[in-house]
Design a protein around this motif. Structure first.
Motif, PDB file in Angstrom:
ATOM      1  N   VAL A   1      40.798 -67.276  26.779  1.00  0.00           N
ATOM      2  CA  VAL A   1      40.255 -66.176  27.569  1.00  0.00           C
ATOM      3  C   VAL A   1      40.240 -64.871  26.781  1.00  0.00           C
ATOM      4  CG1 VAL A   1      42.463 -65.504  28.596  1.00  0.00           C
ATOM      5  CG2 VAL A   1      40.382 -65.133  29.884  1.00  0.00           C
ATOM      6  N   LYS A   2      39.291 -64.021  27.147  1.00  0.00           N
ATOM      7  CA  LYS A   2      39.235 -62.658  26.634  1.00  0.00           C
ATOM      8  C   LYS A   2      39.515 -61.744  27.821  1.00  0.00           C
ATOM      9  CE  LYS A   2      35.883 -61.711  23.870  1.00  0.00           C
ATOM     10  NZ  LYS A   2      34.557 -61.388  23.340  1.00  0.00           N
ATOM     11  N   LEU A   3      40.506 -60.861  27.684  1.00  0.00           N
ATOM     12  CA  LEU A   3      40.905 -59.966  28.764  1.00  0.00           C
ATOM     13  C   LEU A   3      40.574 -58.531  28.389  1.00  0.00           C
ATOM     14  CD1 LEU A   3      44.403 -61.534  29.350  1.00  0.00           C
ATOM     15  CD2 LEU A   3      42.401 -61.845  30.796  1.00  0.00           C
ATOM     16  N   ALA A   4      40.070 -57.779  29.344  1.00  0.00           N
ATOM     17  CA  ALA A   4      39.738 -56.378  29.134  1.00  0.00           C
ATOM     18  C   ALA A   4      39.853 -55.667  30.476  1.00  0.00           C
ATOM     19  CB  ALA A   4      38.329 -56.244  28.578  1.00  0.00           C
ATOM     20  N   THR A   5      39.584 -54.367  30.473  1.00  0.00           N
ATOM     21  CA  THR A   5      39.536 -53.632  31.731  1.00  0.00           C
ATOM     22  C   THR A   5      38.136 -53.073  31.911  1.00  0.00           C
ATOM     23  OG1 THR A   5      40.308 -51.613  30.657  1.00  0.00           O
ATOM     24  CG2 THR A   5      41.971 -52.955  31.741  1.00  0.00           C
ATOM     25  N   VAL A   6      37.735 -52.928  33.153  1.00  0.00           N
ATOM     26  CA  VAL A   6      36.453 -52.317  33.494  1.00  0.00           C
ATOM     27  C   VAL A   6      36.719 -51.170  34.453  1.00  0.00           C
ATOM     28  CG1 VAL A   6      35.033 -54.367  33.136  1.00  0.00           C
ATOM     29  CG2 VAL A   6      36.062 -53.988  35.354  1.00  0.00           C
ATOM     30  N   GLN A   7      35.864 -50.167  34.381  1.00  0.00           N
ATOM     31  CA  GLN A   7      35.992 -49.025  35.296  1.00  0.00           C
ATOM     32  C   GLN A   7      35.076 -49.261  36.489  1.00  0.00           C
ATOM     33  OE1 GLN A   7      38.122 -46.366  34.984  1.00  0.00           O
ATOM     34  NE2 GLN A   7      37.449 -45.792  37.019  1.00  0.00           N
ATOM     35  N   ARG A   8      35.657 -49.336  37.654  1.00  0.00           N
ATOM     36  CA  ARG A   8      34.869 -49.472  38.881  1.00  0.00           C
ATOM     37  C   ARG A   8      34.603 -48.077  39.418  1.00  0.00           C
ATOM     38  NH1 ARG A   8      37.589 -54.678  41.581  1.00  0.00           N
ATOM     39  NH2 ARG A   8      36.804 -56.168  40.063  1.00  0.00           N
ATOM     40  N   THR A   9      33.351 -47.792  39.709  1.00  0.00           N
ATOM     41  CA  THR A   9      32.994 -46.459  40.185  1.00  0.00           C
ATOM     42  C   THR A   9      33.323 -46.308  41.667  1.00  0.00           C
ATOM     43  OG1 THR A   9      30.747 -47.186  40.648  1.00  0.00           O
ATOM     44  CG2 THR A   9      31.145 -46.199  38.497  1.00  0.00           C
TER      45      THR A   9
ATOM     46  N   ARG B   1      35.430 -53.201  61.348  1.00  0.00           N
ATOM     47  CA  ARG B   1      35.643 -53.135  62.799  1.00  0.00           C
ATOM     48  C   ARG B   1      34.728 -52.122  63.472  1.00  0.00           C
ATOM     49  NH1 ARG B   1      42.007 -53.920  64.209  1.00  0.00           N
ATOM     50  NH2 ARG B   1      42.246 -55.821  63.003  1.00  0.00           N
ATOM     51  N   THR B   2      34.615 -50.946  62.832  1.00  0.00           N
ATOM     52  CA  THR B   2      33.870 -49.872  63.492  1.00  0.00           C
ATOM     53  C   THR B   2      32.493 -49.633  62.896  1.00  0.00           C
ATOM     54  OG1 THR B   2      34.784 -48.191  62.026  1.00  0.00           O
ATOM     55  CG2 THR B   2      36.026 -48.678  64.033  1.00  0.00           C
ATOM     56  N   GLY B   3      32.281 -50.109  61.665  1.00  0.00           N
ATOM     57  CA  GLY B   3      30.998 -49.882  61.001  1.00  0.00           C
ATOM     58  C   GLY B   3      30.875 -48.498  60.387  1.00  0.00           C
ATOM     59  N   GLU B   4      31.944 -47.694  60.506  1.00  0.00           N
ATOM     60  CA  GLU B   4      31.897 -46.341  59.955  1.00  0.00           C
ATOM     61  C   GLU B   4      31.999 -46.377  58.432  1.00  0.00           C
ATOM     62  OE1 GLU B   4      34.617 -43.555  61.660  1.00  0.00           O
ATOM     63  OE2 GLU B   4      34.453 -44.482  63.653  1.00  0.00           O
ATOM     64  N   PRO B   5      31.331 -45.444  57.746  1.00  0.00           N
ATOM     65  CA  PRO B   5      31.428 -45.375  56.283  1.00  0.00           C
ATOM     66  C   PRO B   5      32.843 -44.986  55.833  1.00  0.00           C
ATOM     67  CG  PRO B   5      29.706 -43.917  57.115  1.00  0.00           C
ATOM     68  CD  PRO B   5      30.420 -44.474  58.292  1.00  0.00           C
ATOM     69  N   VAL B   6      33.298 -45.580  54.742  1.00  0.00           N
ATOM     70  CA  VAL B   6      34.623 -45.321  54.187  1.00  0.00           C
ATOM     71  C   VAL B   6      34.467 -45.091  52.686  1.00  0.00           C
ATOM     72  CG1 VAL B   6      36.921 -46.279  53.802  1.00  0.00           C
ATOM     73  CG2 VAL B   6      35.710 -46.809  55.903  1.00  0.00           C
ATOM     74  N   GLU B   7      35.100 -44.017  52.178  1.00  0.00           N
ATOM     75  CA  GLU B   7      35.088 -43.750  50.735  1.00  0.00           C
ATOM     76  C   GLU B   7      36.044 -44.713  50.041  1.00  0.00           C
ATOM     77  OE1 GLU B   7      33.705 -41.861  48.009  1.00  0.00           O
ATOM     78  OE2 GLU B   7      32.371 -41.479  49.679  1.00  0.00           O
ATOM     79  N   ILE B   8      35.570 -45.432  49.029  1.00  0.00           N
ATOM     80  CA  ILE B   8      36.411 -46.311  48.227  1.00  0.00           C
ATOM     81  C   ILE B   8      36.519 -45.668  46.844  1.00  0.00           C
ATOM     82  CG2 ILE B   8      36.683 -48.605  47.233  1.00  0.00           C
ATOM     83  CD1 ILE B   8      34.949 -49.646  49.578  1.00  0.00           C
ATOM     84  N   ALA B   9      37.741 -45.351  46.435  1.00  0.00           N
ATOM     85  CA  ALA B   9      37.966 -44.645  45.173  1.00  0.00           C
ATOM     86  C   ALA B   9      37.659 -45.541  43.982  1.00  0.00           C
ATOM     87  CB  ALA B   9      39.412 -44.179  45.096  1.00  0.00           C
ATOM     88  N   GLY B  10      37.249 -44.931  42.880  1.00  0.00           N
ATOM     89  CA  GLY B  10      37.047 -45.660  41.637  1.00  0.00           C
ATOM     90  C   GLY B  10      38.385 -46.040  41.031  1.00  0.00           C
ATOM     91  N   LYS B  11      38.402 -47.091  40.226  1.00  0.00           N
ATOM     92  CA  LYS B  11      39.653 -47.509  39.597  1.00  0.00           C
ATOM     93  C   LYS B  11      39.365 -48.410  38.401  1.00  0.00           C
ATOM     94  CE  LYS B  11      40.295 -51.542  42.566  1.00  0.00           C
ATOM     95  NZ  LYS B  11      41.188 -52.240  43.462  1.00  0.00           N
ATOM     96  N   ARG B  12      40.363 -48.578  37.565  1.00  0.00           N
ATOM     97  CA  ARG B  12      40.280 -49.541  36.473  1.00  0.00           C
ATOM     98  C   ARG B  12      40.772 -50.872  36.999  1.00  0.00           C
ATOM     99  NH1 ARG B  12      43.284 -47.249  31.387  1.00  0.00           N
ATOM    100  NH2 ARG B  12      43.915 -49.404  31.429  1.00  0.00           N
ATOM    101  N   ALA B  13      40.098 -51.937  36.582  1.00  0.00           N
ATOM    102  CA  ALA B  13      40.481 -53.269  37.041  1.00  0.00           C
ATOM    103  C   ALA B  13      40.448 -54.240  35.862  1.00  0.00           C
ATOM    104  CB  ALA B  13      39.532 -53.740  38.136  1.00  0.00           C
ATOM    105  N   PRO B  14      41.322 -55.248  35.859  1.00  0.00           N
ATOM    106  CA  PRO B  14      41.291 -56.233  34.787  1.00  0.00           C
ATOM    107  C   PRO B  14      40.074 -57.147  34.933  1.00  0.00           C
ATOM    108  CG  PRO B  14      42.961 -56.811  36.387  1.00  0.00           C
ATOM    109  CD  PRO B  14      42.410 -55.488  36.797  1.00  0.00           C
TER     110      PRO B  14
END
Length: 90
Positions: free
Chosen positions: A48-56, A64-77
């Protein structure tokens, strides 16, 4: 295959005691974590080759409610399995 079986199999193939193999595997885990924290890429030959990617940051929806929710950006493997492993499994 669990950790005990893996250390046993590697120990048999390498002619090393299982305790030494376990120590090496634990050190591998530490090195992989440290390298990914630094943003480095790691290749475990033939596996395997492992790295990180930046999620915006993005807008999602509360299911449940259908309301918009802000999802923060993060680094992920990210893992990319090497061709040798893919062909061996197929």
């Amino acid at each position: 295959m669990n950790e005990k079986q893996l250390t046993s199999e590697i120990g048999i193939r390498a002619g090393l005691p299982a305790a030494k193999v376990k120590e090496v595997l634990e050190l591998l885990g530490v090195e992989v974590r440290d390298a990914l924290k630094r943003g480095d890429q790691i290749t475990i030959p033939g596996v395997v080759k492992l790295a990180t990617v930046q999620r915006t940051a993005r807008v999602g929806r509360n299911p449940r409610t259908g309301e918009p929710v802000e999802i923060a950006g993060k680094r992920a493997p990210k893992a990319v399995f090497l061709k040798e492993l893919k062909t061996a499994v197929a």
